[in-house]
Design a protein around this motif. Structure first.
Motif, PDB file in Angstrom:
ATOM      1  N   LEU A 256     -29.154 -23.456  12.349  1.00 14.93           N
ATOM      2  CA  LEU A 256     -30.591 -23.201  12.460  1.00 14.93           C
ATOM      3  C   LEU A 256     -31.144 -23.765  13.759  1.00 14.93           C
ATOM      4  O   LEU A 256     -32.032 -23.178  14.384  1.00 14.93           O
ATOM      5  CB  LEU A 256     -31.335 -23.786  11.250  1.00 14.93           C
ATOM      6  CG  LEU A 256     -30.970 -23.128   9.903  1.00 14.93           C
ATOM      7  CD1 LEU A 256     -31.632 -23.857   8.738  1.00 14.93           C
ATOM      8  CD2 LEU A 256     -31.355 -21.644   9.878  1.00 14.93           C
TER       9      LEU A 256
ATOM     10  N   VAL B 297     -45.942 -14.860  -0.810  1.00 13.86           N
ATOM     11  CA  VAL B 297     -46.465 -13.777   0.017  1.00 13.86           C
ATOM     12  C   VAL B 297     -45.535 -12.593  -0.191  1.00 13.86           C
ATOM     13  O   VAL B 297     -44.376 -12.636   0.210  1.00 13.86           O
ATOM     14  CB  VAL B 297     -46.519 -14.147   1.512  1.00 13.86           C
ATOM     15  CG1 VAL B 297     -46.990 -12.950   2.335  1.00 13.86           C
ATOM     16  CG2 VAL B 297     -47.441 -15.335   1.741  1.00 13.86           C
TER      17      VAL B 297
ATOM     18  N   MET C  62     -34.627 -17.328  14.976  1.00 12.48           N
ATOM     19  CA  MET C  62     -35.346 -17.637  13.751  1.00 12.48           C
ATOM     20  C   MET C  62     -36.847 -17.404  13.945  1.00 12.48           C
ATOM     21  O   MET C  62     -37.521 -16.841  13.086  1.00 12.48           O
ATOM     22  CB  MET C  62     -35.092 -19.106  13.401  1.00 12.48           C
ATOM     23  CG  MET C  62     -35.508 -19.499  12.039  1.00 12.48           C
ATOM     24  SD  MET C  62     -34.799 -21.126  11.638  1.00 12.48           S
ATOM     25  CE  MET C  62     -35.806 -22.195  12.648  1.00 12.48           C
TER      26      MET C  62
ATOM     27  N   SER D 112     -39.172 -14.774  11.935  1.00 15.92           N
ATOM     28  CA  SER D 112     -40.381 -15.241  11.253  1.00 15.92           C
ATOM     29  C   SER D 112     -41.602 -14.418  11.646  1.00 15.92           C
ATOM     30  O   SER D 112     -42.474 -14.147  10.821  1.00 15.92           O
ATOM     31  CB  SER D 112     -40.599 -16.722  11.594  1.00 15.92           C
ATOM     32  OG  SER D 112     -41.766 -17.197  10.990  1.00 15.92           O
ATOM     33  N   SER D 113     -41.658 -13.998  12.906  1.00 20.34           N
ATOM     34  CA  SER D 113     -42.832 -13.253  13.382  1.00 20.34           C
ATOM     35  C   SER D 113     -42.904 -11.840  12.812  1.00 20.34           C
ATOM     36  O   SER D 113     -43.909 -11.161  12.953  1.00 20.34           O
ATOM     37  CB  SER D 113     -42.821 -13.184  14.917  1.00 20.34           C
ATOM     38  OG  SER D 113     -41.842 -12.257  15.357  1.00 20.34           O
ATOM     39  N   LYS D 114     -41.817 -11.414  12.160  1.00 20.33           N
ATOM     40  CA  LYS D 114     -41.774 -10.037  11.659  1.00 20.33           C
ATOM     41  C   LYS D 114     -41.978  -9.943  10.163  1.00 20.33           C
ATOM     42  O   LYS D 114     -42.006  -8.838   9.618  1.00 20.33           O
ATOM     43  CB  LYS D 114     -40.388  -9.424  11.972  1.00 20.33           C
ATOM     44  CG  LYS D 114     -39.967  -9.479  13.413  1.00 20.33           C
ATOM     45  CD  LYS D 114     -40.638  -8.407  14.225  1.00 20.33           C
ATOM     46  CE  LYS D 114     -40.150  -8.421  15.668  1.00 20.33           C
ATOM     47  NZ  LYS D 114     -40.655  -7.280  16.416  1.00 20.33           N
ATOM     48  N   VAL D 115     -42.041 -11.051   9.450  1.00 21.62           N
ATOM     49  CA  VAL D 115     -41.937 -11.004   7.991  1.00 21.62           C
ATOM     50  C   VAL D 115     -43.107 -11.690   7.284  1.00 21.62           C
ATOM     51  O   VAL D 115     -43.804 -12.524   7.866  1.00 21.62           O
ATOM     52  CB  VAL D 115     -40.622 -11.658   7.505  1.00 21.62           C
ATOM     53  CG1 VAL D 115     -39.424 -11.058   8.245  1.00 21.62           C
ATOM     54  CG2 VAL D 115     -40.647 -13.177   7.700  1.00 21.62           C
ATOM     55  N   GLY D 116     -43.272 -11.340   6.013  1.00 25.24           N
ATOM     56  CA  GLY D 116     -44.234 -12.029   5.166  1.00 25.24           C
ATOM     57  C   GLY D 116     -43.638 -13.240   4.471  1.00 25.24           C
ATOM     58  O   GLY D 116     -44.340 -14.187   4.134  1.00 25.24           O
ATOM     59  N   ARG D 117     -42.312 -13.183   4.229  1.00 29.63           N
ATOM     60  CA  ARG D 117     -41.638 -14.318   3.578  1.00 29.63           C
ATOM     61  C   ARG D 117     -40.319 -14.566   4.274  1.00 29.63           C
ATOM     62  O   ARG D 117     -39.550 -13.626   4.487  1.00 29.63           O
ATOM     63  CB  ARG D 117     -41.422 -14.015   2.085  1.00 29.63           C
ATOM     64  CG  ARG D 117     -40.665 -15.111   1.315  1.00 29.63           C
ATOM     65  CD  ARG D 117     -40.821 -14.954  -0.209  1.00 29.63           C
ATOM     66  NE  ARG D 117     -40.397 -13.648  -0.674  1.00 29.63           N
ATOM     67  CZ  ARG D 117     -39.297 -13.407  -1.417  1.00 29.63           C
ATOM     68  NH1 ARG D 117     -38.522 -14.408  -1.798  1.00 29.63           N
ATOM     69  NH2 ARG D 117     -39.002 -12.173  -1.786  1.00 29.63           N
ATOM     70  N   LEU D 118     -40.081 -15.807   4.638  1.00 25.43           N
ATOM     71  CA  LEU D 118     -38.848 -16.196   5.327  1.00 25.43           C
ATOM     72  C   LEU D 118     -38.045 -17.051   4.355  1.00 25.43           C
ATOM     73  O   LEU D 118     -38.529 -18.075   3.870  1.00 25.43           O
ATOM     74  CB  LEU D 118     -39.199 -16.992   6.589  1.00 25.43           C
ATOM     75  CG  LEU D 118     -38.053 -17.296   7.542  1.00 25.43           C
ATOM     76  CD1 LEU D 118     -37.505 -16.018   8.164  1.00 25.43           C
ATOM     77  CD2 LEU D 118     -38.527 -18.232   8.664  1.00 25.43           C
ATOM     78  N   ILE D 119     -36.820 -16.606   4.079  1.00 26.61           N
ATOM     79  CA  ILE D 119     -36.018 -17.236   3.031  1.00 26.61           C
ATOM     80  C   ILE D 119     -34.817 -17.923   3.655  1.00 26.61           C
ATOM     81  O   ILE D 119     -34.095 -17.314   4.448  1.00 26.61           O
ATOM     82  CB  ILE D 119     -35.531 -16.148   2.040  1.00 26.61           C
ATOM     83  CG1 ILE D 119     -36.741 -15.435   1.443  1.00 26.61           C
ATOM     84  CG2 ILE D 119     -34.628 -16.743   0.968  1.00 26.61           C
ATOM     85  CD1 ILE D 119     -36.498 -13.973   1.170  1.00 26.61           C
ATOM     86  N   TYR D 120     -34.619 -19.166   3.268  1.00 26.46           N
ATOM     87  CA  TYR D 120     -33.477 -19.921   3.796  1.00 26.46           C
ATOM     88  C   TYR D 120     -32.352 -19.936   2.775  1.00 26.46           C
ATOM     89  O   TYR D 120     -32.547 -20.333   1.625  1.00 26.46           O
ATOM     90  CB  TYR D 120     -33.899 -21.346   4.133  1.00 26.46           C
ATOM     91  CG  TYR D 120     -34.809 -21.412   5.339  1.00 26.46           C
ATOM     92  CD1 TYR D 120     -36.176 -21.176   5.201  1.00 26.46           C
ATOM     93  CD2 TYR D 120     -34.308 -21.665   6.609  1.00 26.46           C
ATOM     94  CE1 TYR D 120     -37.018 -21.204   6.310  1.00 26.46           C
ATOM     95  CE2 TYR D 120     -35.151 -21.704   7.722  1.00 26.46           C
ATOM     96  CZ  TYR D 120     -36.499 -21.477   7.554  1.00 26.46           C
ATOM     97  OH  TYR D 120     -37.319 -21.497   8.653  1.00 26.46           O
TER      98      TYR D 120
ATOM     99  N   PRO E 169     -46.082  -7.646   7.964  1.00 26.11           N
ATOM    100  CA  PRO E 169     -46.601  -6.756   9.003  1.00 26.11           C
ATOM    101  C   PRO E 169     -46.192  -5.295   8.781  1.00 26.11           C
ATOM    102  O   PRO E 169     -45.137  -5.023   8.196  1.00 26.11           O
ATOM    103  CB  PRO E 169     -45.979  -7.313  10.283  1.00 26.11           C
ATOM    104  CG  PRO E 169     -45.678  -8.757   9.981  1.00 26.11           C
ATOM    105  CD  PRO E 169     -45.315  -8.769   8.527  1.00 26.11           C
TER     106      PRO E 169
END
Lengths: 532, 532
Positions: A434, A467, A441, A445-453, A471
Motif C-alpha cells: 500500500l 456509501v 491507490m 480512490s478518486s474514482k469510487v464511492g467505496r474503497l475496500i481494503y 461518480p
C-alpha cells in the motif's frame, strides 16, 4: 399460497383489470408463470399521482415517530408474508431460497434502520442562529433551518434485488422516511413479488393512519410507464437501479423534458476494479483467487458490486494467481440467471468483449443461455489495450471478469486514470504494497464511492457509514448514497425560517428541543436550548 | 491607485496581452473606462485548467487548517486593498461607496466564516461504523465515511455583487474551503475589480504555500468562455449567479454536452413574493409600505431577493396600503444601475409587463435609461389574471414590484399555488392572521428556500442557518444554498473506506479523533473514540 390478483395498487384501492396484461417469466421453470398482471391504465397512473400529491402535505407534516411506525408496520407485514413471498420471488427471479430469505431480512432491517433514524430525529440537520438585535451595523434576525421532503418520488424496482432494491427496498424506505409519498414502478420480472409487498405496504399505511396516496405500485411496460412518471409535474425526484441506458433515459427526461428539472438518483453501471498488489499476491494468492472467484460468481454475478476488473502487475506471481482464479471459476457450476433478457445480454456482452483486439479468453465454457444459466467467464487484456478501448469498460452483467495486466506501476496508474466512475474499488495489499502503490491507490480512490481494503466488493452493509454510490456513470449523482441511513438525504431540501413565531416553529427547531436532537446552535453542535 | 494590467490570472502567473480586448463601461461616467482587458486565449484557458487539475490532489489533501490560513490571507489581502478597490468597484458597478464597503466587509467575513468552518472541522460529516467480527450470520466490516471535494470548480462572477458573489465571493470561498481549485470567469462589468481581487487571491495562495493552479481568473466573453469551461472534462462543478437564460445554458451543457454530467449550482431568477395579511395591514400598513418601498428600491432593485410580488386581499385596507406604497416609491429618486444591459432590460421588462392584459400601471415615471438610471415602478393585477399569464412571473430585474389583488382566501391560495420556485417568501401577519391564513402560508413555504416573517426579503445573513437557494427556477438545485456555511456542501461527495488500515485513515476518521470533530459513531453523535 396467497392469491395473486394481478392488479396495481393505487392508494388504498386496487386498480381495475385491464385488457393489456403482463406475465412474469420464470427462468427456473423455463416458461411464463400463469398469473396475468394488468397494465395500469393512464387514468390509474394519474389517480396514483393525484393521490400522492394530495398525501404529500399531510404525510410530510407527520412527526417522524409516526412515519417510523409506518415503516415498522411495513417491515412486520413483509416478515408475516413468510414462505409465500420467498417461493414467489424464487419462481420469478431464479434466485436461490437462502439468498432470498437473507435479502428479505435485509429489507426488513433496512426499514427498521430508517425507522430508527426517524426516532433518533437528528437527520433533519436542524441549524439555529439566534437573533442578535444589538449587533452593529445591522441586527441579525433569528434564522433556523432544517431539511424538508421534496414531494412525491417515483421509484423504479430493480431486476436483481426483488426485495432490497424493489417495492419496499432502499429507495422506497428512504423516500417514505423523509416524508415523500412513493409511486413504485414494479419490475416486470417479479410482478407477483411486487404485488405481495405492495399489499403489505398498503395494509401498513391503512393500519398506521397514513394518508391515502402515500404509496402506489403500478404495473406497466418499463419505458412507457417510466417516461410518464418522469415527465409528470407531481413527481419531484426519481430513484432508480438498473441499466445505463434506462437510467440515462430517465436522467435526460428529468433534466430536459420537464418545466422543472428534478433530481434523478440512478445507480447504473459499475465494473468495480480490484487492484491486487504483488507482495500480498505472493503471500495469499491462492486464498484471494478463491475469494474473488466466489465474489465474481455470487448471485451468478448479478450484483452492481460484482468485481468486473482485476488489475495486476505482469509477473510470475500474477500468472500463478490467474491460473488459480481460472481454476476456481471453472469449478463453479453454471446457475440460473434472473431473466431471459439478462441472460441473453450476458452471453452477448461476453462475446463482444472477447472479440475486442488484444482480449484473451481464459475460460471457454459452453453457452447455457437456452437453459437461462450463466457460466463463469474470465478474460484478459494488456493495460495498453484496455486504455485504448473504452468499450472494455462496459459492464458485463453476470459472472465475468476482465484481468488487466500492467507492465509496471505507471501502466497500472494509467489504467486507473482511464477508468470511469465506479461504485467500489478494492485494494489487496500488505502495508508495504500500500505504501509502494500510494499514487495508484489515490487514483482508485478518486474514482469510487467505496474503497475496500483486502476484501471483495460484493456485500453492501446497510449502516450509517455506507456509501453505495459513486461518480458517473456508476450513478447519475455521485453526491449521494442509495444504501444506508444517509439515503434519506436524497429526497429533501433545506428551508430557512426567519423570525418565525415560536408557536409556528416545527418541533425540530423549537427552543426547548423537544425531540432532543443534535443541532447546530450558533455554529456549535449541541442538544441544548438557546440561551435566553 | 493600483495600476491595472488588464491581464488574466493564470495560477501564479499573469496571462499575456492579447489582441482581443474588453473594456468595462461605467454607468456613472456614462462611458467606457480607459483600461483594456485582454481576453484569455484558448491556450491560457487550457493552462488554467491543467494547473487546476494538477493542483487538486495536493490542495484537497491539505489539512483544513492550511486551507483556513489561505482563506484568511485572502480576506486580509482584500481588506488591504483599501479604498482603491472600493473606488474601482464604484466606477465599474455604479454602486454607492457605503454599499460597496459594506459588501467588501461581508465578503471578508464570509471568507473568515469558511475558515472557521474548516478550523472547527465537523463539516466533513465523518461517520464511523465499527467492525462487528462476531455478528451472525455475517460479520460487519469496519466502515468509515466522510465528504471529499469533487475537483476543479468553474465559478461565474455576478453583475450585481462585485465582491460578495464575484471573484472572492461565496462560490469561490465555499469551493476553496472544500478543497476544490477554482477557475473564475470575471464579470465583464467589473474587470478591474476582478483583477484587484484575483491578485489578492494569487498573493495569498503563494504566501500560504498553496499549489499553483488552486485559483485562476479569466477575462472573456460570457457565453464563449462559459461554454468552454462548462464542457471541459477537468471541471467537476459549476457555481453561477445570473440570468435564467445564462444559468440554464450552463445547466443544459453540464447535463447533456459532456461525457460526464456535473452539478450546476445556478442561482437564476426569483420574484420573492410578499404576502400581506389583513389584520397586520390595518395595524401597520403605513410602516410596512415604507419598509417595502425601501426594499424594492434598495440597490436600485438589483438584488436576487428583491420583493417583486405583493399579495393582498382586495379590500379597503389594501387600497390604502397601495396608495401609501405608491407614494413611498414615488419619493425615491431614480438611481444609477449596474450596467447598460441591465438598465435597458429593466425598462423593456417593465414595459412588457405593463402591456399584459389586466395589468394596471400604478407609477408612471419617465424612462431614465439614457442616464442609466432606474426609477421605481409599481404595477397591479388581479389574481385571476396573474394565474392565467405565467409571463407575469418573469423577473423584472430592478426597482419594480407587482401587486396581486386577491378576491378572497381561495384566490390567494390559487395565486400561491401557481407560483414557481423562489429564493424567499415573506409573510406579514399578526398571530391571528397567520392562524387564519395557515393553508396559504404552507403553500408559500413549499415554494421557497427561506420563509420570512414580518420582514422584507432583502438582506441575506452569512451564517450557519441561511438558505440562499430554493426550488427551480430560483436555482437549478433546490437542495443547496449558495450563502452560509453549508454552501461548502455543494462541492463534495461522500467516500466510504472499508477496513482501511489505521495508518492510512485521514485524520477525520482516525480512532483518536485528532481533530476533535463531531462524528456519528455507530449511529450516535459524539466526539469520543470508538471503544476498543
Amino acid at each position: 399460497m396467497q392469491m395473486l390478483r394481478g392488479l396495481s395498487v393505487i392508494g388504498f384501492e386496487t386498480g381495475a383489470e385491464q385488457q393489456e396484461k403482463l406475465f412474469a417469466f420464470s427462468t427456473i421453470l423455463g416458461k411464463p408463470l400463469p398469473e396475468a398482471f394488468s397494465v395500469a391504465s393512464k387514468e390509474e397512473i394519474n389517480q396514483a399521482l393525484l393521490l400522492a400529491e394530495a398525501a404529500f402535505p399531510v404525510f410530510s407534516a407527520l412527526p417522524g415517530t409516526r412515519r417510523a411506525e409506518f415503516l415498522e408496520a411495513i417491515a412486520e407485514n413483509i416478515a408475516a408474508l413468510g414462505d409465500d413471498l420467498i417461493q414467489r420471488a424464487h419462481l420469478e427471479s431464479g434466485l436461490p431460497l437462502p439468498r432470498l430469505s437473507g435479502e428479505r431480512d435485509r429489507t426488513v432491517n433496512q426499514l427498521k434502520l430508517f425507522a430508527a433514524v426517524l426516532r433518533e430525529g437528528s437527520w433533519v440537520e436542524a441549524v439555529i442562529d439566534t437573533a442578535l438585535p444589538d449587533r452593529q451595523p445591522l441586527p441579525r434576525a433569528d434564522l433556523r433551518k432544517m431539511l424538508v421532503p421534496l414531494g412525491p418520488v417515483a421509484v423504479f424496482a430493480a431486476s436483481n434485488f426483488p426485495f432490497a432494491f424493489s417495492t419496499a427496498g432502499g429507495d422506497t424506505a428512504a423516500a417514505l422516511a423523509s416524508g415523500c409519498p412513493v409511486i413504485l414502478k414494479a419490475h416486470s420480472s417479479h410482478l407477483g413479488t411486487n404485488e405481495l409487498i405492495a399489499g403489505a405496504i398498503q395494509k401498513a399505511a391503512i393500519a398506521t393512519g397514513m394518508p391515502e396516496g402515500v404509496f402506489s405500485a403500478l404495473n406497466g411496460e418499463g419505458a412507457a410507464l417510466g417516461q410518464q412518471l418522469a415527465r409528470h409535474a407531481s413527481i419531484k425526484a426519481i430513484g432508480f437501479t438498473g441499466s445505463y441506458r434506462a437510467g440515462m433515459s430517465l436522467f435526460r427526461t428529468a433534466s430536459n423534458d420537464r418545466a422543472t428539472p428534478i433530481p434523478v438518483y440512478a445507480e447504473m453501471s459499475s465494473i468495480n476494479p480490484v487492484m491486487l498488489l504483488p507482495e500480498t499476491l505472493k503471500q495469499n494468492g491462492t486464498a484471494i483467487a478463491k475469494q474473488l472467484a466466489g465474489s465474481i460468481t455470487l448471485g451468478v454475478g448479478q450484483f452492481c458490486t460484482n468485481p468486473g476488473l482485476i488489475l495486476l502487475l505482469k509477473d510470475e506471481t500474477s500468472q500463478q494467481f490467474i491460473t488459480a482464479l481460472t481454476a476456481a471459476l471453472e469449478a463453479v457450476p453454471p446457475a440460473t440467471m434472473l431473466n431471459k433478457g439478462i441472460c441473453a445480454a450476458y452471453y452477448q456482452a461476453k462475446k463482444k468483449t472477447g472479440s475486442i483486439a488484444g482480449v484473451k479468453i481464459l475460460i471457454e465454457k459452453p453457452d447455457e443461455g437456452d437453459a437461462f444459466k450463466g457460466s463463469a467467464a474470465l478474460l484478459q487484456v494488456d493495460a495498453a489495450d484496455f486504455i485504448k478501448q473504452p468499450e472494455l469498460q462496459e459492464e458485463i452483467f453476470g459472472p465475468a471478469s476482465l484481468v488487466i495486466l500492467c507492465d509496471d506501476h505507471s501502466a497500472m496508474e494509467a489504467a486507473l486514470a482511464s477508468l470511469h466512475g465506479q461504485l467500489t474499488g478494492s485494494l489487496y495489499g500488505t502495508d508495504g504494497d500500500l505504501q509502494e502503490f500510494a499514487p495508484a491507490m489515490a487514483l482508485l480512490s478518486s474514482k469510487v464511492g467505496r474503497l475496500i481494503y483486502n476484501n471483495v466488493p460484493t456485500g453492501v452493509e446497510v449502516c450509517h457509514a455506507m456509501v453505495h454510490g459513486g461518480p458517473f456513470p456508476a450513478t447519475t449523482d455521485g453526491r449521494s448514497t442509495s444504501v444506508g441511513a444517509d439515503a434519506i438525504k436524497r429526497f429533501v431540501r433545506p428551508v430557512c425560517l426567519q423570525d418565525c413565531p415560536a408557536t409556528l416553529l416545527p418541533a425540530a427547531l423549537q427552543d426547548s428541543n423537544p425531540l432532543n436532537i443534535m443541532r447546530k446552535l450558533n455554529g456549535q453542535y449541541t442538544r441544548e436550548s438557546p440561551a435566553k
